[in-house]
Every structure is written in structure tokens, then in C-alpha cells.
Design a protein around this motif. Structure first.
Motif, PDB file in Angstrom:
ATOM      1  N   THR A  41       0.829  -1.196   0.000  1.00  0.00           N
ATOM      2  CA  THR A  41       0.000   0.000   0.000  1.00  0.00           C
ATOM      3  C   THR A  41       0.867   1.250   0.000  1.00  0.00           C
ATOM      4  N   PHE A  42       0.221   2.408  -0.001  1.00  0.00           N
ATOM      5  CA  PHE A  42       0.910   3.690   0.147  1.00  0.00           C
ATOM      6  C   PHE A  42      -0.058   4.668   0.796  1.00  0.00           C
ATOM      7  N   PRO A  43       0.441   5.717   1.430  1.00  0.00           N
ATOM      8  CA  PRO A  43      -0.444   6.662   2.126  1.00  0.00           C
ATOM      9  C   PRO A  43      -1.159   7.605   1.170  1.00  0.00           C
ATOM     10  N   GLY A  44      -2.249   8.148   1.650  1.00  0.00           N
ATOM     11  CA  GLY A  44      -2.984   9.131   0.870  1.00  0.00           C
ATOM     12  C   GLY A  44      -4.022   8.500  -0.027  1.00  0.00           C
ATOM     13  N   PRO A  45      -4.598   9.297  -0.941  1.00  0.00           N
ATOM     14  CA  PRO A  45      -5.633   8.777  -1.844  1.00  0.00           C
ATOM     15  C   PRO A  45      -5.123   7.568  -2.613  1.00  0.00           C
ATOM     16  N   PHE A  46      -5.962   6.553  -2.722  1.00  0.00           N
ATOM     17  CA  PHE A  46      -5.572   5.305  -3.388  1.00  0.00           C
ATOM     18  C   PHE A  46      -5.759   5.473  -4.891  1.00  0.00           C
ATOM     19  N   ASP A  47      -4.809   6.175  -5.500  1.00  0.00           N
ATOM     20  CA  ASP A  47      -4.909   6.542  -6.908  1.00  0.00           C
ATOM     21  C   ASP A  47      -3.553   6.331  -7.564  1.00  0.00           C
ATOM     22  N   VAL A  48      -3.428   5.285  -8.359  1.00  0.00           N
ATOM     23  CA  VAL A  48      -2.174   4.992  -9.051  1.00  0.00           C
ATOM     24  C   VAL A  48      -2.180   5.727 -10.393  1.00  0.00           C
ATOM     25  N   PRO A  49      -1.127   6.486 -10.709  1.00  0.00           N
ATOM     26  CA  PRO A  49      -1.081   7.183 -11.995  1.00  0.00           C
ATOM     27  C   PRO A  49      -1.227   6.209 -13.164  1.00  0.00           C
ATOM     28  N   GLU A  50      -1.885   6.662 -14.229  1.00  0.00           N
ATOM     29  CA  GLU A  50      -2.134   5.797 -15.383  1.00  0.00           C
ATOM     30  C   GLU A  50      -0.878   5.112 -15.925  1.00  0.00           C
ATOM     31  N   PRO A  51       0.261   5.811 -16.045  1.00  0.00           N
ATOM     32  CA  PRO A  51       1.426   5.139 -16.626  1.00  0.00           C
ATOM     33  C   PRO A  51       1.927   3.944 -15.814  1.00  0.00           C
ATOM     34  N   LEU A  52       1.499   3.839 -14.547  1.00  0.00           N
ATOM     35  CA  LEU A  52       1.991   2.759 -13.686  1.00  0.00           C
ATOM     36  C   LEU A  52       0.932   1.696 -13.417  1.00  0.00           C
ATOM     37  N   ARG A  53      -0.229   1.816 -13.988  1.00  0.00           N
ATOM     38  CA  ARG A  53      -1.322   0.909 -13.646  1.00  0.00           C
ATOM     39  C   ARG A  53      -1.148  -0.500 -14.200  1.00  0.00           C
ATOM     40  N   GLU A  54      -0.214  -0.677 -15.131  1.00  0.00           N
ATOM     41  CA  GLU A  54       0.018  -2.010 -15.672  1.00  0.00           C
ATOM     42  C   GLU A  54       1.238  -2.681 -15.056  1.00  0.00           C
ATOM     43  N   VAL A  55       1.841  -2.067 -14.064  1.00  0.00           N
ATOM     44  CA  VAL A  55       2.950  -2.724 -13.359  1.00  0.00           C
ATOM     45  C   VAL A  55       2.397  -3.970 -12.671  1.00  0.00           C
ATOM     46  N   PRO A  56       3.015  -5.127 -12.865  1.00  0.00           N
ATOM     47  CA  PRO A  56       2.480  -6.363 -12.282  1.00  0.00           C
ATOM     48  C   PRO A  56       2.330  -6.263 -10.762  1.00  0.00           C
ATOM     49  N   GLY A  57       1.119  -6.535 -10.287  1.00  0.00           N
ATOM     50  CA  GLY A  57       0.861  -6.501  -8.858  1.00  0.00           C
ATOM     51  C   GLY A  57       0.043  -5.324  -8.398  1.00  0.00           C
ATOM     52  N   VAL A  58      -0.173  -4.338  -9.273  1.00  0.00           N
ATOM     53  CA  VAL A  58      -0.987  -3.180  -8.896  1.00  0.00           C
ATOM     54  C   VAL A  58      -2.378  -3.622  -8.464  1.00  0.00           C
ATOM     55  N   ASP A  59      -2.901  -4.639  -9.136  1.00  0.00           N
ATOM     56  CA  ASP A  59      -4.260  -5.099  -8.837  1.00  0.00           C
ATOM     57  C   ASP A  59      -4.385  -5.780  -7.481  1.00  0.00           C
ATOM     58  N   ARG A  60      -3.260  -6.104  -6.846  1.00  0.00           N
ATOM     59  CA  ARG A  60      -3.290  -6.763  -5.541  1.00  0.00           C
ATOM     60  C   ARG A  60      -3.022  -5.793  -4.399  1.00  0.00           C
ATOM     61  N   MET A  61      -2.832  -4.505  -4.726  1.00  0.00           N
ATOM     62  CA  MET A  61      -2.599  -3.513  -3.691  1.00  0.00           C
ATOM     63  C   MET A  61      -3.889  -3.191  -2.951  1.00  0.00           C
ATOM     64  N   ILE A  62      -3.735  -2.610  -1.768  1.00  0.00           N
ATOM     65  CA  ILE A  62      -4.883  -2.227  -0.952  1.00  0.00           C
ATOM     66  C   ILE A  62      -4.753  -0.773  -0.528  1.00  0.00           C
ATOM     67  N   PRO A  63      -5.866  -0.089  -0.237  1.00  0.00           N
ATOM     68  CA  PRO A  63      -5.769   1.274   0.313  1.00  0.00           C
ATOM     69  C   PRO A  63      -5.238   1.236   1.737  1.00  0.00           C
ATOM     70  N   GLU A  64      -4.666   2.334   2.180  1.00  0.00           N
ATOM     71  CA  GLU A  64      -4.041   2.378   3.502  1.00  0.00           C
ATOM     72  C   GLU A  64      -5.017   2.060   4.629  1.00  0.00           C
ATOM     73  N   THR A  65      -6.297   2.342   4.408  1.00  0.00           N
ATOM     74  CA  THR A  65      -7.287   2.089   5.457  1.00  0.00           C
ATOM     75  C   THR A  65      -7.464   0.605   5.752  1.00  0.00           C
ATOM     76  N   GLU A  66      -7.026  -0.257   4.832  1.00  0.00           N
ATOM     77  CA  GLU A  66      -7.161  -1.695   5.028  1.00  0.00           C
ATOM     78  C   GLU A  66      -5.864  -2.346   5.511  1.00  0.00           C
ATOM     79  N   ALA A  67      -4.819  -1.553   5.694  1.00  0.00           N
ATOM     80  CA  ALA A  67      -3.521  -2.105   6.089  1.00  0.00           C
ATOM     81  C   ALA A  67      -3.532  -2.516   7.560  1.00  0.00           C
ATOM     82  N   TRP A  68      -2.826  -3.610   7.855  1.00  0.00           N
ATOM     83  CA  TRP A  68      -2.703  -4.058   9.242  1.00  0.00           C
ATOM     84  C   TRP A  68      -2.125  -2.943  10.101  1.00  0.00           C
ATOM     85  N   THR A  69      -2.672  -2.780  11.287  1.00  0.00           N
ATOM     86  CA  THR A  69      -2.148  -1.758  12.198  1.00  0.00           C
ATOM     87  C   THR A  69      -0.955  -2.263  13.002  1.00  0.00           C
ATOM     88  N   ASP A  70      -0.812  -3.587  13.105  1.00  0.00           N
ATOM     89  CA  ASP A  70       0.300  -4.150  13.876  1.00  0.00           C
ATOM     90  C   ASP A  70       0.927  -5.322  13.125  1.00  0.00           C
TER      91      ASP A  70
END
Length: 347
Positions: free
Chosen positions: A70-99
């Protein structure tokens, strides 16, 4: 775990053998069932995203069953990077484990760049920091911070090799995207023989550099092209700045983005068009992010250490590429930059 670096050694790299060994041990400690959280910096670029996703693939090759990226902030991947393998398996920061059991950060020069996810540095059982910014102050339990590396992906490839993860096409496409992004498609001074050797290893897996370059560098909406034309038309030049080495700058506002129907990430490439101005060693782009707040990108052709300027103004980066967040009017922000330029000329 290796002892902390002493003040004489400085807070960051190059990584020592004990640092590499500690990182390998931290990863293996939580395989296969530990919860491993991967985090790159806010508004991720190709190096941040590609490094993180390449490592995520590597962890899964090692048998890791629980990996979040994941990464902080709005869950918005720039278009030029949306085909990088694994982008589809990312999650928004709100779903990240806290511990998480293990936290691994990528390309974050400071904890500020991790946003709200920086709190995981204190709640994770282990943490490993992978970075290549000389301005990194030194955070995390294990630090693989190599200012000599052309990109964070260089550090990632070395760690994967020490973990005995062979390169495959998915990992290679991620790391190649990262490497080509931070070397400006192999045009910047950090492009060493070792960089080309790494690129050769990645290409040998069967990836297609031409297709990656087309997506990352050579595809832009017409609205973005018109936006660039308008913003570049505002460029100003002061050849006396930076002790006579010259300064060129321009500004891009929120109104510009709205007018042309574009999102902020399209402005990241604008600095490359400004830095080609022959009469200036330093170029600066001010990108508005709020009424009186500006994201500032700086580049130098070699006469000025812009990381020093950025560091004094609350940011960081590399000698030839750095940035910070400025407040006030554009004139205020430029005045703060000018005040530090002469003292940042490389003697």
C-alpha cells in the motif's frame, strides 16, 4: 540485529554486511505465515511502486502467504503505472494491518513521506527500510539505505538476491520500471555500468523495454500536453541566481489542472521539460496543492546541490534532484529557494 550507526558513521549507508544479514533474517523470521506490510511513499512514482511490487512478488516466491502492499494518501495509481504487475493486488491504507509482524518501506526519504502509515514503525514487530536518498535521517530497525544506488530498486534487487529469489518476468518488469524511472531512462548521471548490468539482467527475463517505455514515458493525454504547453509558456529565467549558474522556474496551479481536466500526477513529468533550459543549472517547478501550499520539484545539472536547498526548507532528495513543500505565494517560495542557492553551489 546490528547496532545503530554512530554519529561518526552517519544515519545512512552504504549498507554494511551486518545490515544485509539483519534484513535477510528479518524477512525469513516471518516466513511463511507472518503478516508482512509493504509501504512506499505518498504519491508513488515508478521507483517507489516498482520496488515495492517487485519485492512483493519476491516474497510470494519465498512462500509468504500474507503480504499487503500500500501507500499513504488517496488510493490513486497514476495511469502510466497501472500495468505494473501486482498493482491489482494492492490495498488502500485504510485496510492495512495496524500491527504487522514485519514492515518494509520503499523509497521513503523520511517518515513524513509515509503519512499516517508511519505509525506502523512503532507497532510492527520488525521493520526494514529500503531507500537511496542521501537525506534519509535514518529510521526503522534495519536500514538498507544506499545513497550511491541509482534507485531504490537497486537495493531491492540486491536484497532479493541475498534471499535467493531468482529474477522472473514479473519481478523484472517491476524493477525495470523502477530503474528506468529514477535514471530518466538511463540519461541521468547516476547511470553507471552497474545500472546497465542490472538492466541487462532484468531484460534477460523476457520483458519488453520498449513497451514499458511507451507506457511510462511516451503516453500522455492531449489535455496534459496542452497543460504542459501553457505552464511551460510561463517559464522565467534568472541567469544571475545560484552564483551565476542560473535558475529557471515555472508554476502550475490547481486552476490549470481543472481547466485541462487533468489529475495532479501528470505534473510529475513537467520538471524534465524545464530542466533542459540551457541557460540554467537549476530548474524549479511549483505545483499547487492548496491555496498557499506548493509541492516543489528541483533539479540541478551539477553545479548546485539541490538536496541541500531542499533539506534546509524541510524536504530532501539527491544532489541533482530534490523537493520540498513550500507555503505562501509563489514569490515567497522562490525567495526561500534563492536565499539558499548561493550557499549550495558545489565548490
Amino acid at each position: 540485529m546490528p547496532p545503530p550507526r554512530t554519529a561518526a558513521e552517519g544515519p545512512v549507508g552504504p549498507p554494511r554486511e551486518t545490515d544485509w544479514a539483519a534484513a535477510v533474517a528479518a524477512v525469513r523470521r516471518w516466513l511463511p505465515d507472518g503478516r508482512i506490510l509493504l509501504v512506499c511513499h505518498v504519491n508513488p512514482d515508478g521507483d517507489a511502486l516498482g520496488s515495492m511490487l517487485g519485492f512483493a512478488h519476491g516474497l510470494r516466491r519465498l512462500g509468504a502467504r500474507h503480504v499487503q502492499a500500500t501507500f499513504p494518501g488517496p488510493f490513486d495509481v497514476p495511469e502510466p503505472l497501472r500495468e505494473v504487475p501486482g498493482v491489482d493486488r494492492m490495498i488502500p491504507e485504510t485496510e492495512a494491518w495496524t500491527d504487522p509482524d514485519l514492515l518494509v518501506t520503499f523509497d521513503a526519504a523520511s517518515t513524513d513521506r509515509l503519512g499516517a502509515l508511519a505509525s506502523r514503525l512503532s507497532t510492527a514487530r520488525d521493520s526494514v527500510v529500503l531507500d537511496h536518498h542521501a537525506s534519509n535521517p535514518g529510521f526503522g530497525a534495519v536500514r538498507l539505505v544506499d545513497p550511491a544506488a541509482a534507485a531504490t530498486s537497486v537495493v531491492v534487487e540486491q536484497l532479493l538476491d541475498r534471499l535467493d529469489v531468482p529474477l522472473d518476468a514479473e519481478i523484472a518488469e517491476c524493477l525495470y520500471t523502477a530503474l528506468t524511472t529514477d535514471t530518466g531512462s538511463f540519461r541521468f548521471a547516476a547511470t553507471t555500468p552497474a545500472v546497465h548490468q542490472m538492466a541487462a539482467r532484468l531484460v534477460a527475463t523476457g520483458i519488453h523495454p520498449g513497451e514499458i517505455a511507451q507506457r511510462v514515458f511516451d503516453s500522455r493525454p492531449l489535455g496534459a500536453v496542452k497543460l504542459f504547453g501553457e505552464v511551460l509558456g510561463r517559464c522565467e529565467l534568472d541567469q544571475d541566481a545560484a552564483a551565476g549558474h542560473g535558475l529557471c522556474w515555472t508554476t502550475a496551479t490547481l486552476a490549470d489542472l481543472e481547466k485541462h481536466g487533468q489529475r495532479p500526477h501528470v505534473l510529475e513529468a513537467l520538471i524534465d521539460s524545464v530542466r533542459c533550459v540551457a541557460e540554467a543549472d537549476v530548474c524549479v517547478v511549483l505545483k499547487q496543492i492548496a491555496e498557499d501550499t506548493w509541492s516543489v520539484s528541483m533539479r540541478s545539472k551539477g553545479a548546485v546541490d539541490v538536496s541541500r536547498v531542499a533539506g534546509l526548507l524541510g524536504g530532501g532528495g539527491h544532489r541533482a534532484a530534490a523537493g520540498f513543500t513550500g507555503t505562501g505565494s509563489p514569490a515567497d517560495v522562490l525567495a526561500s529557494i534563492r536565499s539558499e542557492l548561493d550557499g549550495s553551489v558545489i565548490r
